[in-house]
Design a protein around this motif. Structure first.
Motif, PDB file in Angstrom:
ATOM      1  N   GLY A 133     -16.303  29.571 -41.035  1.00 28.48           N
ATOM      2  CA  GLY A 133     -16.472  29.937 -39.642  1.00 28.48           C
ATOM      3  C   GLY A 133     -15.396  29.485 -38.683  1.00 28.48           C
ATOM      4  N   MET A 134     -14.454  28.648 -39.124  1.00 31.23           N
ATOM      5  CA  MET A 134     -13.365  28.241 -38.238  1.00 31.23           C
ATOM      6  C   MET A 134     -12.515  29.455 -37.872  1.00 31.23           C
ATOM      7  SD  MET A 134     -10.551  25.198 -38.815  1.00 31.23           S
ATOM      8  CE  MET A 134     -11.807  23.925 -38.926  1.00 31.23           C
ATOM      9  N   ALA A 135     -12.009  29.493 -36.643  1.00 32.10           N
ATOM     10  CA  ALA A 135     -11.310  30.697 -36.180  1.00 32.10           C
ATOM     11  C   ALA A 135      -9.974  30.354 -35.543  1.00 32.10           C
ATOM     12  CB  ALA A 135     -12.187  31.465 -35.206  1.00 32.10           C
ATOM     13  N   PRO A 136      -8.990  29.940 -36.338  1.00 31.62           N
ATOM     14  CA  PRO A 136      -7.660  29.715 -35.763  1.00 31.62           C
ATOM     15  C   PRO A 136      -7.020  31.035 -35.327  1.00 31.62           C
ATOM     16  CG  PRO A 136      -7.551  29.627 -38.158  1.00 31.62           C
ATOM     17  CD  PRO A 136      -9.006  29.713 -37.801  1.00 31.62           C
ATOM     18  N   ARG A 137      -6.066  30.925 -34.395  1.00 37.23           N
ATOM     19  CA  ARG A 137      -5.332  32.115 -33.952  1.00 37.23           C
ATOM     20  C   ARG A 137      -4.524  32.709 -35.103  1.00 37.23           C
ATOM     21  NH1 ARG A 137      -0.032  33.435 -31.811  1.00 37.23           N
ATOM     22  NH2 ARG A 137       0.581  31.526 -32.879  1.00 37.23           N
ATOM     23  N   GLY A 183     -11.808  19.043 -29.166  1.00 34.65           N
ATOM     24  CA  GLY A 183     -12.255  20.073 -28.238  1.00 34.65           C
ATOM     25  C   GLY A 183     -11.367  21.300 -28.239  1.00 34.65           C
ATOM     26  N   LEU A 184     -10.859  21.660 -29.401  1.00 33.46           N
ATOM     27  CA  LEU A 184      -9.932  22.792 -29.490  1.00 33.46           C
ATOM     28  C   LEU A 184     -10.677  24.118 -29.552  1.00 33.46           C
ATOM     29  CD1 LEU A 184      -7.401  21.426 -32.152  1.00 33.46           C
ATOM     30  CD2 LEU A 184      -7.183  21.353 -29.667  1.00 33.46           C
ATOM     31  N   ASP A 185     -10.192  25.094 -28.802  1.00 33.64           N
ATOM     32  CA  ASP A 185     -10.734  26.450 -28.924  1.00 33.64           C
ATOM     33  C   ASP A 185      -9.645  27.486 -29.147  1.00 33.64           C
ATOM     34  OD1 ASP A 185      -9.562  26.529 -26.440  1.00 33.64           O
ATOM     35  OD2 ASP A 185     -11.429  26.784 -25.327  1.00 33.64           O
ATOM     36  N   HIS A 186      -8.388  27.046 -29.154  1.00 29.78           N
ATOM     37  CA  HIS A 186      -7.273  27.965 -29.390  1.00 29.78           C
ATOM     38  C   HIS A 186      -6.178  27.183 -30.109  1.00 29.78           C
ATOM     39  CE1 HIS A 186      -5.143  31.718 -28.713  1.00 29.78           C
ATOM     40  NE2 HIS A 186      -4.083  31.035 -28.344  1.00 29.78           N
ATOM     41  N   PHE A 187      -6.020  27.427 -31.399  1.00 29.13           N
ATOM     42  CA  PHE A 187      -5.093  26.638 -32.199  1.00 29.13           C
ATOM     43  C   PHE A 187      -4.675  27.437 -33.429  1.00 29.13           C
ATOM     44  CE2 PHE A 187      -9.357  25.935 -33.703  1.00 29.13           C
ATOM     45  CZ  PHE A 187      -9.251  25.893 -35.081  1.00 29.13           C
ATOM     46  N   ASP A 188      -3.598  26.996 -34.053  1.00 27.20           N
ATOM     47  CA  ASP A 188      -3.158  27.541 -35.328  1.00 27.20           C
ATOM     48  C   ASP A 188      -3.497  26.534 -36.426  1.00 27.20           C
ATOM     49  OD1 ASP A 188      -1.953  29.925 -34.245  1.00 27.20           O
ATOM     50  OD2 ASP A 188      -0.300  28.672 -33.540  1.00 27.20           O
ATOM     51  N   LEU A 189      -3.583  27.030 -37.652  1.00 31.35           N
ATOM     52  CA  LEU A 189      -3.974  26.189 -38.785  1.00 31.35           C
ATOM     53  C   LEU A 189      -3.016  26.417 -39.945  1.00 31.35           C
ATOM     54  CD1 LEU A 189      -6.037  24.239 -40.095  1.00 31.35           C
ATOM     55  CD2 LEU A 189      -7.398  26.251 -40.716  1.00 31.35           C
ATOM     56  N   VAL A 190      -2.441  25.329 -40.462  1.00 32.88           N
ATOM     57  CA  VAL A 190      -1.477  25.377 -41.561  1.00 32.88           C
ATOM     58  C   VAL A 190      -1.945  24.430 -42.655  1.00 32.88           C
ATOM     59  CG1 VAL A 190       0.907  24.910 -42.275  1.00 32.88           C
ATOM     60  CG2 VAL A 190       0.450  25.882 -40.001  1.00 32.88           C
ATOM     61  N   GLY A 191      -1.947  24.889 -43.884  1.00 36.77           N
ATOM     62  CA  GLY A 191      -2.307  24.023 -44.998  1.00 36.77           C
ATOM     63  C   GLY A 191      -1.342  24.192 -46.147  1.00 36.77           C
ATOM     64  N   PHE A 192      -1.054  23.083 -46.832  1.00 39.68           N
ATOM     65  CA  PHE A 192      -0.213  23.127 -48.027  1.00 39.68           C
ATOM     66  C   PHE A 192      -1.019  22.666 -49.226  1.00 39.68           C
ATOM     67  CE2 PHE A 192       2.547  21.073 -51.145  1.00 39.68           C
ATOM     68  CZ  PHE A 192       3.401  22.131 -51.446  1.00 39.68           C
ATOM     69  N   SER A 193      -1.076  23.473 -50.285  1.00 38.15           N
ATOM     70  CA  SER A 193      -1.738  23.130 -51.538  1.00 38.15           C
ATOM     71  C   SER A 193      -3.201  22.785 -51.282  1.00 38.15           C
ATOM     72  CB  SER A 193      -0.971  22.012 -52.244  1.00 38.15           C
ATOM     73  OG  SER A 193      -1.355  21.899 -53.595  1.00 38.15           O
ATOM     74  N   LEU A 194      -3.626  21.543 -51.515  1.00 40.50           N
ATOM     75  CA  LEU A 194      -5.004  21.173 -51.201  1.00 40.50           C
ATOM     76  C   LEU A 194      -5.331  21.470 -49.742  1.00 40.50           C
ATOM     77  CD1 LEU A 194      -7.734  19.808 -51.794  1.00 40.50           C
ATOM     78  CD2 LEU A 194      -6.622  17.604 -51.335  1.00 40.50           C
ATOM     79  N   GLY A 195      -4.351  21.281 -48.866  1.00 46.90           N
ATOM     80  CA  GLY A 195      -4.550  21.603 -47.458  1.00 46.90           C
ATOM     81  C   GLY A 195      -4.766  23.092 -47.238  1.00 46.90           C
ATOM     82  N   ALA A 196      -4.088  23.928 -48.026  1.00 46.10           N
ATOM     83  CA  ALA A 196      -4.296  25.375 -47.929  1.00 46.10           C
ATOM     84  C   ALA A 196      -5.680  25.744 -48.433  1.00 46.10           C
ATOM     85  CB  ALA A 196      -3.227  26.116 -48.731  1.00 46.10           C
ATOM     86  N   ARG A 197      -6.111  25.101 -49.509  1.00 52.22           N
ATOM     87  CA  ARG A 197      -7.470  25.344 -50.023  1.00 52.22           C
ATOM     88  C   ARG A 197      -8.490  24.946 -48.958  1.00 52.22           C
ATOM     89  NH1 ARG A 197      -6.713  22.777 -54.199  1.00 52.22           N
ATOM     90  NH2 ARG A 197      -6.137  24.531 -55.518  1.00 52.22           N
ATOM     91  N   THR A 198      -8.257  23.810 -48.323  1.00 57.02           N
ATOM     92  CA  THR A 198      -9.153  23.342 -47.269  1.00 57.02           C
ATOM     93  C   THR A 198      -9.154  24.294 -46.085  1.00 57.02           C
ATOM     94  OG1 THR A 198      -8.785  21.044 -47.936  1.00 57.02           O
ATOM     95  CG2 THR A 198      -9.630  21.422 -45.714  1.00 57.02           C
ATOM     96  N   ALA A 199      -7.977  24.777 -45.711  1.00 59.48           N
ATOM     97  CA  ALA A 199      -7.879  25.704 -44.581  1.00 59.48           C
ATOM     98  C   ALA A 199      -8.633  26.993 -44.873  1.00 59.48           C
ATOM     99  CB  ALA A 199      -6.410  25.991 -44.275  1.00 59.48           C
ATOM    100  N   ALA A 200      -8.459  27.529 -46.074  1.00 58.42           N
ATOM    101  CA  ALA A 200      -9.154  28.771 -46.431  1.00 58.42           C
ATOM    102  C   ALA A 200     -10.665  28.567 -46.418  1.00 58.42           C
ATOM    103  CB  ALA A 200      -8.694  29.248 -47.803  1.00 58.42           C
TER     104      ALA A 200
END
Length: 256
Positions: free
Chosen positions: A121-125, A98-115
Motif C-alpha cells: 500500500g505504500m505510494a511513492p511518486r 509524516g511523508l506524503d510525497h516522496f520517492d523510494l529507492v531500494g538496492f537488492s534486499l532494499g529493492a525487495r523491501t521496496a517492492a
C-alpha cells in the motif's frame, strides 16, 4: 556534504537508525534509500558518493539502516521478525517523518523491501528497484537458502566458492549473524501477479555483470510502468560507481 543520524522507534518499538544527507539549502524532495543485505546506509549510499549526488540535485536523502544492520537494533528471537517486518519498518519510517510525497529507492534486499512495501500500500511518486530481477522476488526461498548457508558455514568458505564473496562482505560488515539469520525468515516469495500493484513509474537498474537476483529484464516486463537501465559492475561492485547516482538523478528528475 554532512550526514546527520537520528533514531526512531518502529511499529514494535525496535530502535532504528536514520541517516540523512540534504542539499545545502536544508530542504529538498524526500527520497528514501534502502540498502542491501549485510550492508548499511553508510556502505550503500554514503561512502561512494551516491547520496551526495542526489543531494546536489536537490534531494533530501533519507537512509535507514535496516533492522539487524548498521546502527539499528539487532534483536534476537522470532517475535522480532514477523512476516514482511522490513516493509513494516519502512511504513513506520514514512509515518514517523509524516511523508506524503516522496520517492523510494531500494538496492537488492532494499529493492525487495521496496517492492513489498508498495504491494502493501505504500505510494511513492517514483520507485527504483536496483540490483533486482524477477527471480529475486518470486524465488526468495532459493536465495534465503544460499544466505543461510553463508551464515551457518561462516569462515569455512574459500576463494572460488560461490559463497566466498558474501562471506567476506558479512565479515567486513560485522553484522550480528544470529539476528540477520532470523531476519531472512521474515521474507516470502512474491507472486509475480502481485507486481500489478506497482503502478507508479519504476526504474529497474542493474549492473551489466549482475545476475545475482535473476533477470532484471523480466522484472521490468512484469511491471505496469517500468523502464530498464544498466550500469557497469557486478552486484556488489555497481554501488561503488558514480553511474549509480547519475542514473538515479536522471530518473528521479525526469518530469514525464
Amino acid at each position: 556534504m554532512d550526514t546527520t543520524t537520528t533514531f526512531f522507534e518502529s511499529f514494535d518499538g525496535t530502535r532504528l537508525a536514520l541517516h540523512e544527507v540534504a542539499p545545502e539549502t536544508g530542504h529538498g524532495r524526500p527520497v528514501i534509500l534502502l540498502h542491501g543485505l549485510f550492508s548499511s546506509a553508510q556502505v550503500n549510499w554514503i561512502k561512494f558518493g551516491t547520496a551526495a549526488q542526489l543531494a546536489a540535485a536537490g534531494f533530501r536523502c533519507l537512509m535507514p539502516d535496516l533492522r539487524a544492520h548498521g546502527q539499528s537494533a539487532a534483536p534476537h528471537g522470532a517475535q522480532a521478525y514477523p512476516t514482511d517486518v522490513l516493509a513494516r519498518d519502512a511504513q513506520a519510517l514514512v509515518a514517523h517523518l509524516g511523508l506524503d510525497h516522496f520517492d523510494l529507492v531500494g538496492f537488492s534486499l532494499g529493492a525487495r523491501t521496496a517492492a513489498r512495501s508498495v504491494i502493501a500500500g505504500m505510494a511513492p511518486r517514483r520507485l527504483v528497484l536496483a540490483g533486482m530481477g524477477l527471480e529475486g522476488l518470486a524465488g526468495w526461498n532459493h536465495r534465503m537458502a544460499f544466505f543461510r548457508k553463508v551464515i551457518d558455514g561462516f569462515g569455512t568458505f574459500r576463494h572460488g566458492d560461490p559463497e566466498y564473496l558474501s562471506q567476506q562482505f558479512l565479515k567486513t560488515s560485522g553484522i550480528d549473524r544470529v539476528a540477520v539469520r532470523e531476519l531472512l525468515g521474515a521474507m516470502e516469495d512474491t507472486d509475480p501477479a502481485a507486481l500489478a500493484a506497482i503502478t507508479m513509474p519504476t526504474l529497474v537498474l542493474c549492473g551489466d555483470q549482475d545476475n545475482d537476483n535473476g533477470s532484471a529484464d523480466k522484472l521490468a516486463q512484469a511491471l505496469p510502468d517500468a523502464r530498464r537501465a544498466t550500469i557497469p559492475g557486478t552486484h556488489m561492485g555497481c554501488v561503488t560507481r558514480p553511474e549509480l547516482g547519475a542514473e538515479l538523478v536522471s530518473f528521479l528528475t525526469t518530469s514525464a
